[in-house]
Design a protein around this motif. Structure first.
Motif, PDB file in Angstrom:
ATOM      1  N   PHE A   7      80.137   3.387  59.362  1.00 33.66           N
ATOM      2  CA  PHE A   7      81.183   2.437  58.998  1.00 33.66           C
ATOM      3  C   PHE A   7      81.036   1.125  59.766  1.00 33.66           C
ATOM      4  O   PHE A   7      81.177   0.039  59.196  1.00 33.66           O
ATOM      5  N   VAL A   8      80.716   1.207  61.048  1.00 30.50           N
ATOM      6  CA  VAL A   8      80.530   0.004  61.865  1.00 30.50           C
ATOM      7  C   VAL A   8      79.288  -0.755  61.401  1.00 30.50           C
ATOM      8  O   VAL A   8      79.284  -1.985  61.333  1.00 30.50           O
ATOM      9  N   VAL A   9      78.238  -0.020  61.057  1.00 26.27           N
ATOM     10  CA  VAL A   9      77.020  -0.662  60.537  1.00 26.27           C
ATOM     11  C   VAL A   9      77.327  -1.376  59.224  1.00 26.27           C
ATOM     12  O   VAL A   9      76.858  -2.490  58.989  1.00 26.27           O
ATOM     13  N   ALA A  10      78.141  -0.756  58.374  1.00 24.61           N
ATOM     14  CA  ALA A  10      78.500  -1.380  57.098  1.00 24.61           C
ATOM     15  C   ALA A  10      79.344  -2.631  57.309  1.00 24.61           C
ATOM     16  O   ALA A  10      79.196  -3.615  56.581  1.00 24.61           O
ATOM     17  N   LEU A  11      80.221  -2.616  58.292  1.00 26.60           N
ATOM     18  CA  LEU A  11      81.034  -3.800  58.566  1.00 26.60           C
ATOM     19  C   LEU A  11      80.182  -4.960  59.075  1.00 26.60           C
ATOM     20  O   LEU A  11      80.470  -6.120  58.790  1.00 26.60           O
ATOM     21  N   ALA A  12      79.147  -4.656  59.837  1.00 25.98           N
ATOM     22  CA  ALA A  12      78.306  -5.701  60.415  1.00 25.98           C
ATOM     23  C   ALA A  12      77.104  -6.051  59.547  1.00 25.98           C
ATOM     24  O   ALA A  12      76.285  -6.873  59.947  1.00 25.98           O
ATOM     25  N   HIS A  13      77.000  -5.447  58.381  1.00 31.28           N
ATOM     26  CA  HIS A  13      75.879  -5.736  57.473  1.00 31.28           C
ATOM     27  C   HIS A  13      75.948  -7.199  57.038  1.00 31.28           C
ATOM     28  O   HIS A  13      77.014  -7.690  56.646  1.00 31.28           O
ATOM     29  N   PRO A  14      74.837  -7.940  57.106  1.00 30.86           N
ATOM     30  CA  PRO A  14      74.869  -9.376  56.802  1.00 30.86           C
ATOM     31  C   PRO A  14      75.367  -9.707  55.385  1.00 30.86           C
ATOM     32  O   PRO A  14      76.095 -10.680  55.204  1.00 30.86           O
ATOM     33  N   LEU A  15      75.000  -8.903  54.416  1.00 30.74           N
ATOM     34  CA  LEU A  15      75.447  -9.170  53.049  1.00 30.74           C
ATOM     35  C   LEU A  15      76.957  -8.974  52.918  1.00 30.74           C
ATOM     36  O   LEU A  15      77.631  -9.744  52.210  1.00 30.74           O
ATOM     37  N   MET A  45      81.800  -2.916  48.712  1.00 32.62           N
ATOM     38  CA  MET A  45      80.477  -3.050  49.327  1.00 32.62           C
ATOM     39  C   MET A  45      80.407  -2.311  50.666  1.00 32.62           C
ATOM     40  O   MET A  45      79.413  -1.629  50.953  1.00 32.62           O
ATOM     41  N   VAL A  46      81.440  -2.426  51.485  1.00 32.09           N
ATOM     42  CA  VAL A  46      81.463  -1.736  52.781  1.00 32.09           C
ATOM     43  C   VAL A  46      81.447  -0.226  52.566  1.00 32.09           C
ATOM     44  O   VAL A  46      80.710   0.502  53.223  1.00 32.09           O
ATOM     45  N   TYR A  47      82.225   0.252  51.619  1.00 33.72           N
ATOM     46  CA  TYR A  47      82.258   1.681  51.328  1.00 33.72           C
ATOM     47  C   TYR A  47      80.896   2.175  50.849  1.00 33.72           C
ATOM     48  O   TYR A  47      80.415   3.224  51.277  1.00 33.72           O
ATOM     49  N   THR A  48      80.258   1.401  49.984  1.00 29.21           N
ATOM     50  CA  THR A  48      78.956   1.792  49.448  1.00 29.21           C
ATOM     51  C   THR A  48      77.903   1.864  50.545  1.00 29.21           C
ATOM     52  O   THR A  48      77.123   2.814  50.601  1.00 29.21           O
ATOM     53  N   VAL A  49      77.872   0.878  51.412  1.00 30.04           N
ATOM     54  CA  VAL A  49      76.887   0.884  52.493  1.00 30.04           C
ATOM     55  C   VAL A  49      77.178   2.002  53.482  1.00 30.04           C
ATOM     56  O   VAL A  49      76.256   2.684  53.957  1.00 30.04           O
ATOM     57  N   ARG A  51      78.486   4.873  52.980  1.00 35.93           N
ATOM     58  CA  ARG A  51      78.201   6.184  52.397  1.00 35.93           C
ATOM     59  C   ARG A  51      76.724   6.376  52.078  1.00 35.93           C
ATOM     60  O   ARG A  51      76.358   7.361  51.446  1.00 35.93           O
ATOM     61  N   SER A  52      75.885   5.467  52.513  1.00 37.72           N
ATOM     62  CA  SER A  52      74.452   5.564  52.269  1.00 37.72           C
ATOM     63  C   SER A  52      73.897   6.837  52.912  1.00 37.72           C
ATOM     64  O   SER A  52      74.133   7.097  54.087  1.00 37.72           O
ATOM     65  N   PRO A  53      73.142   7.627  52.151  1.00 35.36           N
ATOM     66  CA  PRO A  53      72.602   8.866  52.722  1.00 35.36           C
ATOM     67  C   PRO A  53      71.679   8.627  53.913  1.00 35.36           C
ATOM     68  O   PRO A  53      71.666   9.424  54.853  1.00 35.36           O
ATOM     69  N   ALA A  54      70.940   7.548  53.904  1.00 36.98           N
ATOM     70  CA  ALA A  54      70.031   7.269  55.018  1.00 36.98           C
ATOM     71  C   ALA A  54      70.817   6.997  56.305  1.00 36.98           C
ATOM     72  O   ALA A  54      70.457   7.491  57.383  1.00 36.98           O
ATOM     73  N   LEU A  55      71.882   6.218  56.201  1.00 35.34           N
ATOM     74  CA  LEU A  55      72.707   5.952  57.387  1.00 35.34           C
ATOM     75  C   LEU A  55      73.384   7.219  57.878  1.00 35.34           C
ATOM     76  O   LEU A  55      73.480   7.457  59.088  1.00 35.34           O
ATOM     77  N   GLN A  56      73.872   8.028  56.958  1.00 34.92           N
ATOM     78  CA  GLN A  56      74.531   9.276  57.332  1.00 34.92           C
ATOM     79  C   GLN A  56      73.564  10.202  58.072  1.00 34.92           C
ATOM     80  O   GLN A  56      73.900  10.781  59.100  1.00 34.92           O
ATOM     81  N   LEU A  57      72.343  10.322  57.551  1.00 34.20           N
ATOM     82  CA  LEU A  57      71.353  11.198  58.159  1.00 34.20           C
ATOM     83  C   LEU A  57      70.933  10.689  59.535  1.00 34.20           C
ATOM     84  O   LEU A  57      70.848  11.472  60.493  1.00 34.20           O
ATOM     85  N   ASN A  58      70.689   9.388  59.658  1.00 35.32           N
ATOM     86  CA  ASN A  58      70.315   8.827  60.958  1.00 35.32           C
ATOM     87  C   ASN A  58      71.415   9.017  61.992  1.00 35.32           C
ATOM     88  O   ASN A  58      71.145   9.305  63.154  1.00 35.32           O
ATOM     89  N   PHE A  59      72.656   8.855  61.567  1.00 35.72           N
ATOM     90  CA  PHE A  59      73.772   9.022  62.495  1.00 35.72           C
ATOM     91  C   PHE A  59      73.895  10.474  62.947  1.00 35.72           C
ATOM     92  O   PHE A  59      74.117  10.755  64.119  1.00 35.72           O
TER      93      PHE A  59
END
Length: 83
Positions: A7-15, A45-49, A51-59
């Protein structure tokens, strides 16, 4: 090393930050009703980013507890198989 939550990564995403800025500017300059629409799109957009499977797995992988050194080799092999 502690990783940030998705969620924090999605908030700070440049797009996402650009979308929030554009919606704010368009709401102030063009028409007031564009801001709520832009804010709604930004939330999607924040919700979509986040919920990204790659971010979830890395976390999940980074938040696991450390293992004893003698088991680390086996665990790394299992983890590579899962990924």
């Amino acid at each position: 090393m502690t990783r940030q939550s998705p969620f924090v990564v999605a908030l700070a995403h440049p797009l996402n930050l650009a979308m929030l800025g554009v919606s704010l500017v368009s709401g102030l300059i063009a028409a007031w009703w564009l801001f709520p629409i832009g804010l709604l799109l930004w939330l999607v957009m924040v919700y979509t980013v986040s919920r990204s499977p790659a971010l979830q797995l890395n976390f999940q992988m980074s938040s696991r507890d450390p293992l004893a050194q003698r088991f680390q080799k086996y665990f790394d092999r299992i983890q590579r198989t899962q990924v």
